[in-house]
Design a protein around this motif. Sequence first.
Motif, mmCIF file in Angstrom:
data_model
loop_
_atom_site.group_PDB
_atom_site.id
_atom_site.type_symbol
_atom_site.label_atom_id
_atom_site.label_comp_id
_atom_site.label_asym_id
_atom_site.label_seq_id
_atom_site.Cartn_x
_atom_site.Cartn_y
_atom_site.Cartn_z
ATOM 1 N N LEU A 171 0.350 -1.090 0.593
ATOM 2 C CA LEU A 171 0.001 -0.147 -0.673
ATOM 3 C C LEU A 171 0.605 1.013 -0.333
ATOM 4 C CD1 LEU A 171 -2.523 -0.573 2.695
ATOM 5 C CD2 LEU A 171 -3.259 -1.791 0.533
ATOM 6 N N LEU A 172 0.129 2.217 -0.280
ATOM 7 C CA LEU A 172 1.305 3.598 -0.107
ATOM 8 C C LEU A 172 1.893 4.136 -0.817
ATOM 9 C CD1 LEU A 172 -0.505 5.190 3.387
ATOM 10 C CD2 LEU A 172 -1.254 4.947 0.756
ATOM 11 N N SER A 173 3.045 2.879 -1.924
ATOM 12 C CA SER A 173 3.914 2.969 -3.246
ATOM 13 C C SER A 173 3.841 4.894 -3.436
ATOM 14 C CB SER A 173 3.803 1.974 -4.432
ATOM 15 O OG SER A 173 4.945 1.482 -4.401
ATOM 16 N N ASP A 174 4.917 5.064 -3.671
ATOM 17 C CA ASP A 174 5.369 5.828 -4.313
ATOM 18 C C ASP A 174 6.051 5.844 -6.063
ATOM 19 O OD1 ASP A 174 7.740 4.572 -3.819
ATOM 20 O OD2 ASP A 174 8.369 6.710 -3.432
ATOM 21 N N VAL A 175 5.502 4.217 -6.094
ATOM 22 C CA VAL A 175 6.260 4.044 -7.300
ATOM 23 C C VAL A 175 5.429 2.698 -8.039
ATOM 24 C CG1 VAL A 175 8.586 3.671 -7.173
ATOM 25 C CG2 VAL A 175 6.988 2.016 -6.391
ATOM 26 N N GLU A 176 3.602 2.582 -7.084
ATOM 27 C CA GLU A 176 2.869 1.661 -7.318
ATOM 28 C C GLU A 176 0.892 2.397 -7.383
ATOM 29 O OE1 GLU A 176 4.979 -2.726 -7.212
ATOM 30 O OE2 GLU A 176 3.561 -2.298 -5.755
ATOM 31 N N GLY A 215 8.965 0.998 -3.005
ATOM 32 C CA GLY A 215 9.373 2.094 -3.094
ATOM 33 C C GLY A 215 9.732 3.101 -2.090
ATOM 34 N N GLY A 216 9.837 4.379 -1.692
ATOM 35 C CA GLY A 216 10.302 4.785 -0.715
ATOM 36 C C GLY A 216 9.431 5.077 0.471
ATOM 37 N N VAL A 217 10.062 5.602 1.839
ATOM 38 C CA VAL A 217 9.200 5.190 2.734
ATOM 39 C C VAL A 217 8.644 7.175 3.000
ATOM 40 C CG1 VAL A 217 9.718 5.024 4.993
ATOM 41 C CG2 VAL A 217 11.425 4.008 3.774
ATOM 42 N N ALA A 218 7.384 7.295 3.347
ATOM 43 C CA ALA A 218 7.296 8.268 4.089
ATOM 44 C C ALA A 218 6.675 8.971 5.329
ATOM 45 C CB ALA A 218 5.843 8.076 3.150
ATOM 46 N N THR A 223 2.603 11.173 3.773
ATOM 47 C CA THR A 223 1.803 9.345 3.707
ATOM 48 C C THR A 223 0.554 10.417 3.019
ATOM 49 O OG1 THR A 223 3.020 8.901 5.370
ATOM 50 C CG2 THR A 223 0.219 8.734 5.109
ATOM 51 N N LEU A 224 0.364 11.599 3.166
ATOM 52 C CA LEU A 224 -0.755 11.964 3.152
ATOM 53 C C LEU A 224 -1.132 12.016 2.105
ATOM 54 C CD1 LEU A 224 -1.983 14.677 6.713
ATOM 55 C CD2 LEU A 224 -2.492 12.264 5.802
ATOM 56 N N ALA A 225 -0.110 13.264 1.026
ATOM 57 C CA ALA A 225 -0.041 12.310 -0.003
ATOM 58 C C ALA A 225 -0.212 11.868 -1.150
ATOM 59 C CB ALA A 225 0.897 13.486 -0.617
ATOM 60 N N ARG A 226 0.060 10.658 -0.577
ATOM 61 C CA ARG A 226 -0.136 9.342 -1.414
ATOM 62 C C ARG A 226 -1.235 9.504 -1.207
ATOM 63 N NH1 ARG A 226 6.113 6.101 0.100
ATOM 64 N NH2 ARG A 226 7.327 8.026 -0.838
ATOM 65 N N ILE A 227 -2.113 9.075 -0.029
ATOM 66 C CA ILE A 227 -3.313 9.163 0.418
ATOM 67 C C ILE A 227 -4.184 9.620 -1.013
ATOM 68 C CG2 ILE A 227 -5.011 9.021 2.041
ATOM 69 C CD1 ILE A 227 -3.532 8.395 3.684
ATOM 70 N N ALA A 228 -3.938 11.030 -0.744
ATOM 71 C CA ALA A 228 -4.708 11.459 -1.704
ATOM 72 C C ALA A 228 -4.382 11.419 -3.725
ATOM 73 C CB ALA A 228 -4.554 13.415 -1.642
ATOM 74 N N ALA A 229 -3.337 10.888 -4.130
ATOM 75 C CA ALA A 229 -3.016 10.403 -4.608
ATOM 76 C C ALA A 229 -3.968 9.008 -4.747
ATOM 77 C CB ALA A 229 -1.478 10.658 -5.314
#
Length: 269
Positions: A171-176, A215-218, A223-229
């Motif tokens: 979950l909450l990946s910046d690459v997937e 992906g990278g650690v948040a 974290t909130l930005a990834r949730i929104a994305a």
Amino acid sequence: MNPGPDGAARDLVAVAPGVWVATADRWTTTSTLVLGDDGGCLVVDPALTEAELAGLAAEIDRRGWRVVAGVSTHPHWDHLLGPVAFPAVPHWATPAAAAWAAAHAHDIRAEAEAELTGPVPAGLSAVTALDPARPLPWPGPRAELLALPGHAPGHAGLLLARARTLLCGDLLSDVEVPLLDLDDAACLTSYRATLAAIEALSRAGTVTVVVPGHGGVADGGATLARIAADRRYLDDLEAGRPSADPRLADPWVRAEHDRQAAHLVPGSP
């Protein structure tokens, strides 16, 4: 950095007190260690190749640590390698994840051998069901399985209260983009509920660091930005709209997106 067999090397980075992360080359796959005060450590989703797993074990040994237990966040092959790499210790998963892994052991092994292009040592899928209502029975810092459905059967995160860290599996990946359990008719609803649960933990300050499986650690803001994305992606997917998500630039991710779109919205391009 400690080189392993075949030149493999593992960089362990401290991301929170007592929490160390190594990242494999393929799929930016993370392996996480939770360190106890006595040097015992909990290994979570170690990956990926035989050389990388050996390198991780060598680095743990070099530091004078020892693996005492393991956790698989969910029953996909790349998250079930703990019993292969560290067969002498217990490895836990949620009851649903353990049951699914046992029922699909043959298919899981076939997929792992196809991806790794060779035989996989015994132990794959050998995880033990653990009741998520109680903390992990290990001697280190309190660690709790937290149900985070939507991606895979029995998918869970590992909540580390002392470190205010959530190991959140796939979950909450910046690459997937969000990858859904398409065998579950409620996967979209479940995934959105999972995002809401993580958001609540983040906004309350219970979780300040999130470690995805790929992906990278948040931190809190990321974290909130990834949730929104992820929410934007799911909204577009469900509506059958084209997505502008930059993660879709990766060909593998784009193929997974196309598969999801075809399943959820038949006739989608």
